[in-house]
Design an enzyme around this catalytic site. Structure first.
Site, mmCIF file in Angstrom:
data_model
loop_
_atom_site.group_PDB
_atom_site.id
_atom_site.type_symbol
_atom_site.label_atom_id
_atom_site.label_comp_id
_atom_site.label_asym_id
_atom_site.label_seq_id
_atom_site.Cartn_x
_atom_site.Cartn_y
_atom_site.Cartn_z
ATOM 1 N N HIS A 104 42.266 28.855 30.361
ATOM 2 C CA HIS A 104 42.246 30.327 30.354
ATOM 3 C C HIS A 104 43.156 30.905 29.275
ATOM 4 O O HIS A 104 43.119 32.101 29.010
ATOM 5 C CB HIS A 104 42.572 30.890 31.744
ATOM 6 C CG HIS A 104 44.023 30.916 32.120
ATOM 7 N ND1 HIS A 104 44.621 29.959 32.895
ATOM 8 C CD2 HIS A 104 45.008 31.819 31.846
ATOM 9 C CE1 HIS A 104 45.890 30.256 33.084
ATOM 10 N NE2 HIS A 104 46.161 31.386 32.461
ATOM 11 N N ASP A 135 41.216 23.834 34.507
ATOM 12 C CA ASP A 135 42.004 24.785 33.717
ATOM 13 C C ASP A 135 42.893 24.086 32.694
ATOM 14 O O ASP A 135 44.056 24.440 32.514
ATOM 15 C CB ASP A 135 42.850 25.679 34.629
ATOM 16 C CG ASP A 135 43.317 26.945 33.922
ATOM 17 O OD1 ASP A 135 42.738 27.295 32.869
ATOM 18 O OD2 ASP A 135 44.260 27.591 34.414
ATOM 19 N N SER A 217 51.535 30.581 31.083
ATOM 20 C CA SER A 217 50.385 29.721 31.333
ATOM 21 C C SER A 217 50.156 28.745 30.189
ATOM 22 O O SER A 217 50.219 29.103 29.015
ATOM 23 C CB SER A 217 49.124 30.568 31.520
ATOM 24 O OG SER A 217 49.156 31.263 32.735
ATOM 25 N N LEU A 274 32.573 12.750 45.566
ATOM 26 C CA LEU A 274 32.190 11.498 46.224
ATOM 27 C C LEU A 274 30.736 11.510 46.666
ATOM 28 O O LEU A 274 30.160 10.468 46.954
ATOM 29 C CB LEU A 274 33.115 11.269 47.428
ATOM 30 C CG LEU A 274 33.108 9.910 48.117
ATOM 31 C CD1 LEU A 274 33.511 8.811 47.144
ATOM 32 C CD2 LEU A 274 34.052 9.929 49.318
ATOM 33 N N THR A 277 30.833 14.895 52.383
ATOM 34 C CA THR A 277 31.769 15.876 52.920
ATOM 35 C C THR A 277 32.627 15.202 53.984
ATOM 36 O O THR A 277 32.198 14.250 54.646
ATOM 37 C CB THR A 277 31.044 17.083 53.526
ATOM 38 O OG1 THR A 277 30.147 16.628 54.564
ATOM 39 C CG2 THR A 277 30.243 17.820 52.464
#
Length: 628
Positions: A104, A135, A217, A274, A277
């Protein structure tokens, strides 16, 4: 000055501050320590009572902190978007100029940015690769090959309460190229932050109370010794005023290192799933609640109701921990999985799938991108400073220092950047990928057994014997239109590549011919002519480190992957895929001390099963007329 303290309260003259302590050296030192750390505004002349009150350990601690800052500061990068469209922070991780920052932070800049170091010099930087889900972005500062760079810590060993520091460019204050330093502790480890907006996911991250503000950041989180622990990315702010409240998060350097190979590929990379769930059940742990029948985990035996115990060597006890580990791994990795079914505890290898389809990832990434930076002279938009919008809290950028400005190249891109940037769909920058492919091919030619130059129609003839208690003789012969495997008296032949393809799909022994032919064809043609080739990045081999460099080549219906050791550059494994819902044929190559001579052995595997293991006695390459 402090006078002698006893059990009564002592008022600091003129400061309006009462400090109640008890007699004794320890109590006096606690008082002085509190004043030195919490009330620095009083100044040393207001707190230093006498040499008797100054413990050398305090001075040593302060000197250690100052030394850590001095060690870390040179590798910190102040990032500025050209045209004054914002910026953030980053950290150098190699002498050749590679640096990590946030997606970002880099996204408003696009192709290139301007980066300043604490020595006052400014460099052009080019985008290399991006991880929009995690990110992260890899950029490269240009202009030298001896950049200062950070020493890596092992963030997996980080513990709550450790001292740490954040160095960066909050509110773009470092226009003089002197980053700000904040000091604090690790407030938490293994934190999970749900995806912000539609994309960004922070998993297994580090939490700190060291002040983090817009502009920090992408910058480094260091430990108390000045070693890199993580990449700062998010902070919790009050809804009004954007005030730091002492809750900031950093992507662990362990996660960043997992993705470095993929980021060096120039690709837009995805995270792993994977294909199942998981829910947390009392007294059982992380229990599979659903699983895709087409997933590799299902092929390896994982079923509904099984309990997952360990992923990639990390124990997990809850659904949150499962997601925390998976989100730190790139798509396509093959890792160790330990689980317990109704009968026993089992260990296997699992290929992880991608969280997103390629087109889905690109669409979500486009939705998360901020507006483009402004054209000089047209003003600077100032939107909200969030991970989705980028860090652009203040206008302006650094002064030009360190030499004359670069001449503009195409589309306003500096010439130095244009020389190392190639646009291509699905890539942040295709240029580094092409360079990696070329390096792979040069290494492949250098290591090929007994062949100085590659004949376009070379015939391969390999002889040896199977390993085990009752070895059998083995002969392999490959030409452009005929492929033969002889084991003892058994003969397996194919006269076309489509027959080899069927052998892979049927888990046949002819899979060894398919893998060897992919190797032979790559040597004949090279990545430029073999088909659609790409440097994939780095992956584990059979779930083990060090990570191997991976090249993927697609030729018509074929998809093959070559895995090479990062140091020796020797090819250690070749995989050929017939169907993504089936196991590929895997050829594992054993080399001796003199690898240029020939491989010592070959092993064919499907999934976790070894179906053929050979000891090599001879490996000859000839032309169609001369070979027998």
């Amino acid at each position: 000055m402090m006078r002698k303290l006893d059990s009564s309260s002592a008022r600091m003259g003129g400061s309006g501050l009462d400090c109640r302590v008890h007699g004794g050296r320890t109590s006096r030192m606690l008082a002085v320590t509190w004043l030195l750390w919490v009330c620095p505004a009083l100044g040393p002349s207001r707190v230093a009572a006498s040499d008797e009150l100054l413990d050398p350990r305090l001075e040593a601690s302060e000197n250690s902190r100052i030394a850590a800052v001095a060690k870390a500061m040179p590798s910190t990068v102040s990032v500025f978007v050209p045209g004054g469209g914002g910026g953030g922070s980053g950290v150098l991780i190699s002498p050749s100029g590679y640096a990590l920052t946030n997606f970002h932070v880099s996204s408003p800049a696009g192709t290139h940015m301007r980066c300043g170091l604490s020595d006052g010099r400014i460099y052009d930087a080019v985008i290399i690769g991006i991880d929009p889900v995690g990110d992260l972005a890899l950029i490269r500062l240009l202009g030298r090959d001896d950049f200062p760079h950070a020493e890596m810590a092992d963030s997996r060993l980080a513990r709550i309460g450790q001292w740490c520091m954040v160095i960066g460019n909050p509110f773009l204050l470092a226009t003089n190229l002197q980053p700000s330093v904040t000091w604090g502790i690790l407030s938490g480890v293994g934190r999970y932050q749900y995806p912000s907006g539609t994309l960004l996911e922070y998993a297994d991250c580090l939490q700190t109370d060291a002040s983090i503000n817009p502009g920090n950041s992408g910058g480094p989180l260091y430990d108390a010794a000045g070693r890199l622990l993580g990449i700062v990315g998010r902070a919790s702010f009050e809804k009004r005023g954007r005030v730091n409240v002492g809750v900031g998060y950093a992507i662990s350097i362990h996660q960043a290192q997992n993705f470095l190979g993929d980021l060096h590929s120039g690709r837009i990379v995805d995270h792993a799933t994977l294909g199942a769930t998981v829910v947390t059940e009392p007294r059982k742990g992380a229990v599979v609640s659903n699983i895709l029948s087409g997933s590799d985990a299902y092929r390896r035996g994982l079923r509904y109701g099984d309990t997952i115990l360990e992923i990639d060597g990390r124990p997990v006890h809850s659904a949150n921990q499962v997601q925390n580990v998976l989100a730190t791994l790139p798509a396509g990795w093959r890792v160790k999985l330990v689980y317990r079914d109704r009968e026993a505890t089992r260990s296997t290898l699992v290929r992880l799938a991608s969280v997103h389809r390629p087109d889905e990832l690109l669409a979500k990434m486009a939705a998360a991108l901020p507006p483009p930076p402004p054209v000089p002279g047209e003003g600077t938009p100032r939107g909200e400073d969030s991970p989705e919008k980028g860090d652009a809290p203040e206008k302006g950028g650094p002064p030009d220092k360190g030499g004359p400005p670069d001449k503009g190249g195409p589309n306003g891109i500096p010439e130095a950047v244009a020389a190392v940037f190639e646009p291509r769909q699905g890539f942040a920058n295709y240029f580094p990928n092409r360079i990696k492919q070329e390096a792979f091919f040069r290494a492949l030619q250098a290591q090929f057994p007994g062949q100085v130059s590659v004949d376009a129609h070379a015939v391969w003839q390999i002889e040896g014997k199977t390993t085990g208690e009752s070895p059998q003789s083995v002969k392999l012969r490959l030409t452009d239109d005929a492929f033969q495997l002889v084991i003892g008296s058994r003969v397996i032949e194919a006269t076309s590549r489509s027959e080899l393809y069927q052998g892979v799909s049927g888990r046949s022994l002819s899979g060894i011919l398919a893998c060897l032919n992919a190797w032979r064809m790559m040597l004949q043609k090279g990545p430029g002519q073999y088909g659609e080739c790409v440097y994939r990045g780095q992956v584990p081999l059979l779930g083990e480190r060090p990570l191997r460099d991976a090249i993927i080549g697609v030729d018509e219906e074929w998809e093959a992957t070559w895995l090479s050791h990062p140091d020796s550059q020797m090819v250690e494994s070749i995989e050929v895929v017939a169907d993504r819902d089936d196991d590929p044929a895997e050829l594992h190559i054993r080399w001796g001390e003199d690898p240029v001579a020939r491989p010592l052995g070959l092993e064919l595997r499907f999934g976790t099963e070894s179906v053929l293991d050979l000891q090599i006695d001879s490996w000859q390459v000839g032309d169609p007329q001369g070979a027998s």
